[in-house]
Design a protein around this motif. Structure first.
Motif, PDB file in Angstrom:
ATOM      1  N   LEU A   1       0.820  -1.224   0.000  1.00  0.00           N
ATOM      2  CA  LEU A   1       0.000   0.000   0.000  1.00  0.00           C
ATOM      3  C   LEU A   1       0.846   1.262   0.000  1.00  0.00           C
ATOM      4  O   LEU A   1       1.526   1.572   0.971  1.00  0.00           O
ATOM      5  N   ALA A   2       0.761   2.009  -1.110  1.00  0.00           N
ATOM      6  CA  ALA A   2       1.324   3.365  -1.146  1.00  0.00           C
ATOM      7  C   ALA A   2       0.216   4.396  -1.009  1.00  0.00           C
ATOM      8  O   ALA A   2       0.422   5.477  -0.463  1.00  0.00           O
ATOM      9  N   ASN A   3      -0.961   4.038  -1.484  1.00  0.00           N
ATOM     10  CA  ASN A   3      -2.119   4.939  -1.585  1.00  0.00           C
ATOM     11  C   ASN A   3      -2.684   5.266  -0.196  1.00  0.00           C
ATOM     12  O   ASN A   3      -3.707   4.754   0.241  1.00  0.00           O
ATOM     13  N   LYS A   4      -1.990   6.179   0.513  1.00  0.00           N
ATOM     14  CA  LYS A   4      -2.355   6.465   1.909  1.00  0.00           C
ATOM     15  C   LYS A   4      -3.747   7.055   2.040  1.00  0.00           C
ATOM     16  O   LYS A   4      -4.436   6.829   3.034  1.00  0.00           O
ATOM     17  N   GLU A   5      -4.195   7.824   1.005  1.00  0.00           N
ATOM     18  CA  GLU A   5      -5.502   8.471   1.115  1.00  0.00           C
ATOM     19  C   GLU A   5      -6.622   7.443   1.262  1.00  0.00           C
ATOM     20  O   GLU A   5      -7.634   7.707   1.926  1.00  0.00           O
ATOM     21  N   ALA A   6      -6.451   6.265   0.642  1.00  0.00           N
ATOM     22  CA  ALA A   6      -7.469   5.217   0.742  1.00  0.00           C
ATOM     23  C   ALA A   6      -7.587   4.739   2.188  1.00  0.00           C
ATOM     24  O   ALA A   6      -8.691   4.609   2.727  1.00  0.00           O
ATOM     25  N   LEU A   7      -6.455   4.515   2.829  1.00  0.00           N
ATOM     26  CA  LEU A   7      -6.489   4.031   4.219  1.00  0.00           C
ATOM     27  C   LEU A   7      -6.970   5.125   5.169  1.00  0.00           C
ATOM     28  O   LEU A   7      -7.709   4.861   6.125  1.00  0.00           O
ATOM     29  N   VAL A   8      -6.582   6.360   4.903  1.00  0.00           N
ATOM     30  CA  VAL A   8      -7.035   7.470   5.756  1.00  0.00           C
ATOM     31  C   VAL A   8      -8.558   7.591   5.684  1.00  0.00           C
ATOM     32  O   VAL A   8      -9.231   7.761   6.702  1.00  0.00           O
ATOM     33  N   SER A   9      -9.108   7.468   4.473  1.00  0.00           N
ATOM     34  CA  SER A   9     -10.549   7.671   4.292  1.00  0.00           C
ATOM     35  C   SER A   9     -11.363   6.505   4.833  1.00  0.00           C
ATOM     36  O   SER A   9     -12.451   6.704   5.365  1.00  0.00           O
ATOM     37  N   ALA A  10     -10.850   5.302   4.655  1.00  0.00           N
ATOM     38  CA  ALA A  10     -11.677   4.124   4.957  1.00  0.00           C
ATOM     39  C   ALA A  10     -11.089   3.293   6.090  1.00  0.00           C
ATOM     40  O   ALA A  10     -11.422   2.121   6.213  1.00  0.00           O
ATOM     41  N   GLY A  11     -10.227   3.892   6.909  1.00  0.00           N
ATOM     42  CA  GLY A  11      -9.478   3.192   7.946  1.00  0.00           C
ATOM     43  C   GLY A  11     -10.093   1.925   8.501  1.00  0.00           C
ATOM     44  O   GLY A  11      -9.658   0.818   8.177  1.00  0.00           O
ATOM     45  N   GLU A  12     -11.112   2.080   9.354  1.00  0.00           N
ATOM     46  CA  GLU A  12     -11.665   0.898  10.039  1.00  0.00           C
ATOM     47  C   GLU A  12     -12.251  -0.097   9.044  1.00  0.00           C
ATOM     48  O   GLU A  12     -12.080  -1.310   9.191  1.00  0.00           O
ATOM     49  N   VAL A  13     -12.938   0.426   8.024  1.00  0.00           N
ATOM     50  CA  VAL A  13     -13.575  -0.454   7.031  1.00  0.00           C
ATOM     51  C   VAL A  13     -12.503  -1.269   6.300  1.00  0.00           C
ATOM     52  O   VAL A  13     -12.644  -2.480   6.090  1.00  0.00           O
TER      53      VAL A  13
END
Ligand code: NDP
Length: 384
Positions: free
Chosen positions: A120-132
């Motif tokens: 994972l490089a795409n940090k915005e995806a994890l920031v937006s959908a963290g728990e999910v």
């Protein structure tokens, strides 16, 4: 053993670094899918070079150009967001998630649902959908390996240790191109100045994030999800040389740090080869040549982004997705020359202060939050 690979965002900076490593180890990999937004010519060139099964452009308008460029190659071409998701769901052993922004969320989740390794490089995806996203990783038995250099460093420093013994996780930040600029200079900073990072060569959006320190803010939230030691054990330190990529301090007073050249091929190689190691062509560190490593506290007066990110992480739920979406709009507006550099954080703070959506229960809730926050950010920017 040959492993299969998909690169989401193959035409970008991380995509290029990834494919450079694959080029040097061709016999070890078989490429399933390469994707881009609209850069059909470069995508086709890469797909032909790496004998990909399929090349996908997210922007359907670029599909005819992709088809033309792939004519006679035998490589399938597809376009549109659903094609992107279908390509990610082909179940590669390793998927490098390197799309910029929340646009990478749906294909990254599709890859997670196949249960493989996600670099994972795409940090915005994890920031937006963290728990999910973290719940989906556990549910589908996927393996999430961080490519972001700081998180990859922390991942390496934690190896073999119990997180219960962690006293501090310290994210290092270069401070970006403006770290020593006065407020008056920052007000007049141009997009060309903002994307000229002193240590790293990166895409435009992350370069601006690095200049505002939103990159470090997003990374704080990313670390909060990847390494659940508690927000109060995560801190940021400015380290202008970008040699120490992050550190973990344990309860006995030992601090483990990962050092390396400022070249993303190092953390990408770490993720591709994990739990083994692979060669990279990167110039080794010469610490005697570097001479000194310096550290200082972040200045949240000039760079409020890390404060906003910490507050968003503390609030949890949908608030990090609001912060991310507002930042994406503010950065795009700045890059288009339509807002001042110092207004980026102000716009994000205005959007965060305007409402508080309920926590997302599923991915479609995250997309709803993202859409609404973008609309609010556009209104805030237009009204300023
Ligand atoms: P780039 O802008 O260089 O590349 C982005 C890639 O994503 C390109 O392939 C681009 O395609 C594609 N893309 C852009 N928009 C969309 C969209 N709407 N739908 C589908 N694909 C899209 O970005 P970077 O490589 O710099 O960064 C990628 C990610 O990695 C970011 O999340 C960044 O924060 C993270 N990262 C990057 C680092 C770096 O050193 N660059 C370091 C650590 C993390 P096209 O070429 O057609 O526009």
């Amino acid at each position: 053993m040959v492993r299969t690979l998909t690169v989401l965002g193959a035409t970008g900076s991380i995509g290029a670094s990834t494919l450079d490593l694959i080029r040097r180890n061709r016999d070890d990999w078989r490429v399933i899918a390469l994707t881009a937004h609209a850069n059909a010519v470069e995508l086709a060139r890469l797909a032909i070079e790496f004998c990909a099964e399929i090349a996908v452009v997210a922007d359907e308008a670029a599909l005819p150009a992709l088809r033309d460029a792939l004519a006679g190659s035998g490589i399938a071409a597809a376009g549109g967001e659903s094609a992107l998701v279908e390509a990610a769901a082909r179940g590669a052993d390793v998927t490098v998630a390197a799309i910029v922004g929340c646009a990478g969320l749906a294909p990254t989740m599709a890859a997670i649902e196949q249960g493989g390794v996600i670099a994972l490089a795409n940090k915005e995806a994890l920031v937006s959908a963290g728990e999910v996203m973290i719940a989906a990783v556990a549910r589908h038995g996927a393996t999430l390996l961080p490519v972001d250099s700081e998180h990859n460093a922390i991942f390496q420093c934690l190896a073999g240790n119990d997180t219960a013994h962690v006293r501090w996780i310290t994210l290092t930040a270069s401070g970006g191109p403006f770290r020593d600029w006065t407020w008056d200079r920052l007000v007049a900073a141009t997009p060309a100045e903002a994307v000229r990072h002193p240590n790293w060569s990166m895409g435009a959006k992350i370069s601006v994030d690095s200049a505002t320190m939103f990159n470090k803010g997003l990374e704080l939230i990313e670390a909060h999800h990847l390494f659940p030691v508690g927000l109060d054990r995560l801190r940021i330190i400015v380290h202008p040389q970008s040699v120490v990529h992050s550190m973990v301090e344990y309860r006995d007073g030992s601090t483990l740090a990962q050092l390396g050249p400022s070249d993303m091929r190092v953390p990408i190689a770490s993720a591709l080869a994990w739990p083994g190691r692979m060669d990279t062509p990167c110039t080794p560190l010469d610490l005697a040549e570097i001479g000194s490593l310096t550290f200082r506290k972040p200045d949240e007066e000039r760079f409020p982004a890390t404060r906003l990110a910490r507050e968003a992480a503390q609030a949890g739920g949908s608030i990090p997705a609001v912060l991310n979406a507002a930042n994406e709009i503010a950065v795009a507006t700045f890059l288009a020359g339509q807002t001042a550099f110092t207004r980026i954080a102000a716009h994000v703070e205005d959007v965060l202060g305007s409402y508080a959506p309920p926590p997302p229960a599923c991915l479609s809730d995250v997309f709803d939050v993202d859409r609404e926050a973008r609309a609010r950010a556009r209104a805030v920017v237009a009204g300023s």
